[in-house]
Design a protein around this motif. Sequence first.
Motif, PDB file in Angstrom:
ATOM      1  N   MET A   1       1.028  -1.261   0.103  1.00 10.41           N
ATOM      2  CA  MET A   1      -0.027   0.052   0.179  1.00 10.41           C
ATOM      3  C   MET A   1       0.912   1.225   0.108  1.00 10.41           C
ATOM      4  O   MET A   1       0.586   2.294  -0.576  1.00 10.41           O
ATOM      5  CB  MET A   1      -0.800   0.104   1.328  1.00 10.41           C
ATOM      6  N   ARG A  22      10.573  -0.206   7.323  1.00 10.92           N
ATOM      7  CA  ARG A  22      11.132  -0.982   8.345  1.00 10.92           C
ATOM      8  C   ARG A  22      12.391  -1.769   7.928  1.00 10.92           C
ATOM      9  O   ARG A  22      13.428  -1.864   8.515  1.00 10.92           O
ATOM     10  CB  ARG A  22      10.284  -1.787   8.689  1.00 10.92           C
ATOM     11  N   THR A  23      12.363  -2.696   6.983  1.00  6.10           N
ATOM     12  CA  THR A  23      13.426  -3.230   6.560  1.00  6.10           C
ATOM     13  C   THR A  23      13.689  -2.700   4.855  1.00  6.10           C
ATOM     14  O   THR A  23      12.788  -2.470   4.262  1.00  6.10           O
ATOM     15  CB  THR A  23      13.286  -5.066   6.441  1.00  6.10           C
ATOM     16  N   LYS A  27      15.214  -5.267  -0.775  1.00  7.06           N
ATOM     17  CA  LYS A  27      13.905  -4.319  -1.421  1.00  7.06           C
ATOM     18  C   LYS A  27      14.635  -3.682  -2.545  1.00  7.06           C
ATOM     19  O   LYS A  27      15.738  -3.083  -2.484  1.00  7.06           O
ATOM     20  CB  LYS A  27      13.455  -3.799  -0.579  1.00  7.06           C
ATOM     21  N   PRO A  42      12.688   3.817  10.542  1.00  5.66           N
ATOM     22  CA  PRO A  42      11.656   4.265  11.290  1.00  5.66           C
ATOM     23  C   PRO A  42      12.015   5.153  12.526  1.00  5.66           C
ATOM     24  O   PRO A  42      11.292   6.100  12.928  1.00  5.66           O
ATOM     25  CB  PRO A  42      10.691   2.903  11.765  1.00  5.66           C
ATOM     26  N   THR A  57       0.780   3.648   6.383  1.00  9.80           N
ATOM     27  CA  THR A  57       0.125   2.399   5.668  1.00  9.80           C
ATOM     28  C   THR A  57       0.846   1.402   6.273  1.00  9.80           C
ATOM     29  O   THR A  57       0.441   0.298   5.493  1.00  9.80           O
ATOM     30  CB  THR A  57       0.580   2.565   4.268  1.00  9.80           C
ATOM     31  N   HIS A  58       1.202   1.075   7.311  1.00 10.50           N
ATOM     32  CA  HIS A  58       2.002   0.021   7.857  1.00 10.50           C
ATOM     33  C   HIS A  58       1.351  -0.910   8.645  1.00 10.50           C
ATOM     34  O   HIS A  58       2.009  -2.029   9.146  1.00 10.50           O
ATOM     35  CB  HIS A  58       3.520   0.373   8.614  1.00 10.50           C
ATOM     36  N   CYS A  59       0.172  -0.739   9.071  1.00  7.21           N
ATOM     37  CA  CYS A  59      -0.429  -1.498  10.449  1.00  7.21           C
ATOM     38  C   CYS A  59      -1.902  -1.207  10.304  1.00  7.21           C
ATOM     39  O   CYS A  59      -2.459  -0.253   9.666  1.00  7.21           O
ATOM     40  CB  CYS A  59       0.163  -0.958  11.661  1.00  7.21           C
ATOM     41  N   SER A  60      -2.499  -2.132  11.348  1.00  4.44           N
ATOM     42  CA  SER A  60      -3.806  -2.127  11.211  1.00  4.44           C
ATOM     43  C   SER A  60      -4.428  -1.596  12.557  1.00  4.44           C
ATOM     44  O   SER A  60      -5.410  -1.226  12.969  1.00  4.44           O
ATOM     45  CB  SER A  60      -4.426  -3.516  11.298  1.00  4.44           C
ATOM     46  N   ILE A  82      -4.338   4.187   7.150  1.00  2.00           N
ATOM     47  CA  ILE A  82      -5.272   3.321   6.762  1.00  2.00           C
ATOM     48  C   ILE A  82      -5.656   2.223   7.942  1.00  2.00           C
ATOM     49  O   ILE A  82      -6.110   0.950   7.597  1.00  2.00           O
ATOM     50  CB  ILE A  82      -5.015   2.740   5.315  1.00  2.00           C
ATOM     51  N   GLU A  84      -7.132   0.079  10.127  1.00  2.00           N
ATOM     52  CA  GLU A  84      -8.564  -0.284  10.266  1.00  2.00           C
ATOM     53  C   GLU A  84      -8.902   0.187  11.744  1.00  2.00           C
ATOM     54  O   GLU A  84      -9.944   0.670  11.858  1.00  2.00           O
ATOM     55  CB  GLU A  84      -8.774  -1.867   9.976  1.00  2.00           C
ATOM     56  N   VAL A 116      -8.791   6.388   7.074  1.00  2.00           N
ATOM     57  CA  VAL A 116      -9.555   6.333   5.880  1.00  2.00           C
ATOM     58  C   VAL A 116      -9.317   5.000   5.028  1.00  2.00           C
ATOM     59  O   VAL A 116      -8.946   4.182   5.790  1.00  2.00           O
ATOM     60  CB  VAL A 116      -9.517   7.580   5.096  1.00  2.00           C
ATOM     61  N   VAL A 118     -10.919   1.994   2.467  1.00  2.00           N
ATOM     62  CA  VAL A 118     -12.283   1.613   1.887  1.00  2.00           C
ATOM     63  C   VAL A 118     -13.413   1.782   2.765  1.00  2.00           C
ATOM     64  O   VAL A 118     -14.484   2.256   2.347  1.00  2.00           O
ATOM     65  CB  VAL A 118     -12.032   0.105   1.792  1.00  2.00           C
ATOM     66  N   GLN A 119     -12.978   1.913   4.121  1.00  2.00           N
ATOM     67  CA  GLN A 119     -14.136   2.261   5.217  1.00  2.00           C
ATOM     68  C   GLN A 119     -14.737   3.649   4.834  1.00  2.00           C
ATOM     69  O   GLN A 119     -15.958   3.695   5.157  1.00  2.00           O
ATOM     70  CB  GLN A 119     -13.505   2.347   6.438  1.00  2.00           C
ATOM     71  N   THR A 285      -8.074   1.644  -1.840  1.00  2.00           N
ATOM     72  CA  THR A 285      -7.389   2.113  -0.600  1.00  2.00           C
ATOM     73  C   THR A 285      -6.698   3.144  -0.810  1.00  2.00           C
ATOM     74  O   THR A 285      -6.686   4.193  -0.054  1.00  2.00           O
ATOM     75  CB  THR A 285      -6.936   0.888   0.265  1.00  2.00           C
TER      76      THR A 285
HETATM   77  N1  LIG Z   1      -8.199   0.559   5.750  1.00  2.00           N
HETATM   78  C1  LIG Z   1      -7.998   0.160   4.676  1.00  2.00           C
HETATM   79  O1  LIG Z   1      -8.866   0.152   3.510  1.00  2.00           O
HETATM   80  C2  LIG Z   1      -7.098  -1.054   4.331  1.00  2.00           C
HETATM   81  C3  LIG Z   1      -6.824  -1.589   2.827  1.00  2.00           C
HETATM   82  C4  LIG Z   1      -5.932  -2.435   2.978  1.00  2.00           C
HETATM   83  C5  LIG Z   1      -4.753  -2.545   3.737  1.00  2.00           C
HETATM   84  N2  LIG Z   1      -5.027  -1.984   4.963  1.00  2.00           N
HETATM   85  C6  LIG Z   1      -4.088  -2.186   6.139  1.00  2.00           C
HETATM   86  O2  LIG Z   1      -2.914  -1.306   5.797  1.00  2.00           O
HETATM   87  C7  LIG Z   1      -1.677  -2.156   6.331  1.00  2.00           C
HETATM   88  C8  LIG Z   1      -0.726  -2.485   4.940  1.00  2.00           C
HETATM   89  O3  LIG Z   1      -1.093  -3.258   4.044  1.00  2.00           O
HETATM   90  P1  LIG Z   1      -0.207  -3.987   2.991  1.00  2.00           P
HETATM   91  O4  LIG Z   1      -1.014  -4.680   2.326  1.00  2.00           O
HETATM   92  O5  LIG Z   1       0.653  -2.906   2.406  1.00  2.00           O
HETATM   93  O6  LIG Z   1       0.652  -4.724   3.951  1.00  2.00           O
HETATM   94  P2  LIG Z   1       2.192  -5.238   3.835  1.00  2.00           P
HETATM   95  O7  LIG Z   1       2.418  -5.661   2.390  1.00  2.00           O
HETATM   96  O8  LIG Z   1       2.573  -6.376   4.773  1.00  2.00           O
HETATM   97  O9  LIG Z   1       3.068  -3.994   3.976  1.00  2.00           O
HETATM   98  C9  LIG Z   1       3.364  -3.537   5.353  1.00  2.00           C
HETATM   99  C10 LIG Z   1       4.663  -2.708   5.248  1.00  2.00           C
HETATM  100  O10 LIG Z   1       4.795  -1.857   6.389  1.00  2.00           O
HETATM  101  C11 LIG Z   1       6.291  -2.114   6.807  1.00  2.00           C
HETATM  102  N3  LIG Z   1       6.308  -1.632   8.187  1.00  2.00           N
HETATM  103  C12 LIG Z   1       5.805  -2.324   9.256  1.00  2.00           C
HETATM  104  N4  LIG Z   1       6.063  -1.782  10.503  1.00  2.00           N
HETATM  105  C13 LIG Z   1       6.644  -0.556   9.929  1.00  2.00           C
HETATM  106  C14 LIG Z   1       7.145   0.712  10.753  1.00  2.00           C
HETATM  107  N5  LIG Z   1       7.025   0.745  11.914  1.00  2.00           N
HETATM  108  N6  LIG Z   1       7.789   1.665   9.888  1.00  2.00           N
HETATM  109  C15 LIG Z   1       7.870   1.538   8.817  1.00  2.00           C
HETATM  110  N7  LIG Z   1       7.352   0.409   7.956  1.00  2.00           N
HETATM  111  C16 LIG Z   1       6.851  -0.292   8.591  1.00  2.00           C
HETATM  112  C17 LIG Z   1       6.401  -3.522   6.615  1.00  2.00           C
HETATM  113  O11 LIG Z   1       7.861  -3.574   6.293  1.00  2.00           O
HETATM  114  P3  LIG Z   1       8.610  -5.051   6.684  1.00  2.00           P
HETATM  115  O12 LIG Z   1       9.129  -5.125   4.823  1.00  2.00           O
HETATM  116  O13 LIG Z   1       9.742  -4.845   7.283  1.00  2.00           O
HETATM  117  O14 LIG Z   1       7.541  -6.202   7.007  1.00  2.00           O
HETATM  118  C18 LIG Z   1       5.675  -3.670   5.190  1.00  2.00           C
HETATM  119  O15 LIG Z   1       6.726  -3.245   4.243  1.00  2.00           O
HETATM  120  C19 LIG Z   1      -2.077  -3.571   6.897  1.00  2.00           C
HETATM  121  O16 LIG Z   1      -2.363  -3.605   8.405  1.00  2.00           O
HETATM  122  C20 LIG Z   1      -3.577  -3.758   6.210  1.00  2.00           C
HETATM  123  O17 LIG Z   1      -4.407  -4.660   7.101  1.00  2.00           O
HETATM  124  C21 LIG Z   1      -6.084  -1.281   5.306  1.00  2.00           C
END
Ligand SMILES: NC(=O)c1ccc[n+]([C@@H]2O[C@H](COP(=O)([O-])OP(=O)(O)OC[C@H]3O[C@@H](n4cnc5c(N)ncnc54)[C@H](OP(=O)(O)O)[C@@H]3O)[C@@H](O)[C@H]2O)c1
Length: 322
Positions: A1, A22-23, A27, A42, A57-60, A82, A84, A116, A118-119, A285
């Motif tokens: 995202m 984070r990593t 990459k 970070p 965009t990194h967490c839920s 984003i 949730e 914000v 999809v919600q 999203t």
């Molecule tokens: N509200 C919405 O509509 C919606 C829609 C889609 C997704 N989401 C949520 O958005 C989040 C991201 O989704 P995604 O599909 O992109 O997940 P993802 O592919 O797992 O990507 C998350 C990324 O965040 C990085 N990260 C984790 N902690 C961090 C930190 N403290 N500082 C900087 N980077 C960090 C991770 O790094 P690493 O490579 O080191 O793991 C990874 O690259 C999820 O929690 C998901 O549930 C929300």
Amino acid sequence: MGRMTTKYLREKGVDVVAAYVRTTEGKDFSAPELQGVRICRPDEPFEPFGADIALMTHCSRLADLFEPAAKAARAGLDVLTIAEDAFEPFYIDSETARARELDAIFRANGRTLASVGVQDTFWFAQPLSFLASVQRLDRIIGRNICDLSAFGSAGQHAGQMGLTADEFHAQGHGAVSDHRGIFEVALRPLCRALGLAVLSTKVTNEPVLAEADMPVARLGRTIRKGTTCGMMERVVFELQGGVVAEGQFIMRFLPEGEGAFNEWVVEGLPGMNMRTDNFHGDVITCASLVNRVRDVMDAEPGFLSVDQLRAPRYQPALARRN
Ligand SMILES: NC(=O)c1ccc[n+]([C@@H]2O[C@H](COP(=O)([O-])OP(=O)(O)OC[C@H]3O[C@@H](n4cnc5c(N)ncnc54)[C@H](OP(=O)(O)O)[C@@H]3O)[C@@H](O)[C@H]2O)c1
């Protein structure tokens, strides 16, 4: 995202100064949207960039949002996420204290935090405007179908597939998590915007059974008719005035030729539905997030819900104000 969001921001004219990851090992940061963007860890400070806003965009969960969001507020940035669980700042559970603390930090620094995605567009603004054409509302059902084949291997719930309904429950897959459910959080700003108090909430996890034998390439096997091809997290809100609001979040493998969709069904006067096919959750999203940048920068300070922001809209371009 994060990467898609960076691309969309730049396409709309935003000056993206830094990307926090984070990593970095393994990459590839050579994509055009990352050129000229400083890649940071970070723990690096936000202040040197003089930015207006951080998109997270990194967490839920609030536990994972708390530290970077607080750091951003103290550095003078608004935060749009984003995550949730942050969609409803006023939810009462074990995370409430953390939400109140975030609100206090953002207020003290004159900055705004909002969640914000999809919600916001599909589960708040869309049903809210749809209901403006209804004379009497008895029940509203939101149904979102996600295609598990589009998820990574960790998200495919392979162990829960191919079970009878009895096996699904006997193995404990029907147990409700003690954590906030996705629609359980997402429907609350809608109920509040409708002016209908929530009287009771019931959450269930239910098996979704295949209507016919279904070969699933991602699993490398066939799911038999009558066994699980997915699961549904269902939340039913009993609202003031006898109105019911229901959310059905369905994660399933889909039969050949079918795709993800989002649907609202209204029972009342009139009874009707509104369905969106070709539901590209990733694009939606990130686009929803980017289109909200200006609204959050213009909002009052604090940890806000979308019903405290102006109505979301398409933004053809975003330019820096100062
Ligand atoms: N509200 C919405 O509509 C919606 C829609 C889609 C997704 N989401 C949520 O958005 C989040 C991201 O989704 P995604 O599909 O992109 O997940 P993802 O592919 O797992 O990507 C998350 C990324 O965040 C990085 N990260 C984790 N902690 C961090 C930190 N403290 N500082 C900087 N980077 C960090 C991770 O790094 P690493 O490579 O080191 O793991 C990874 O690259 C999820 O929690 C998901 O549930 C929300």
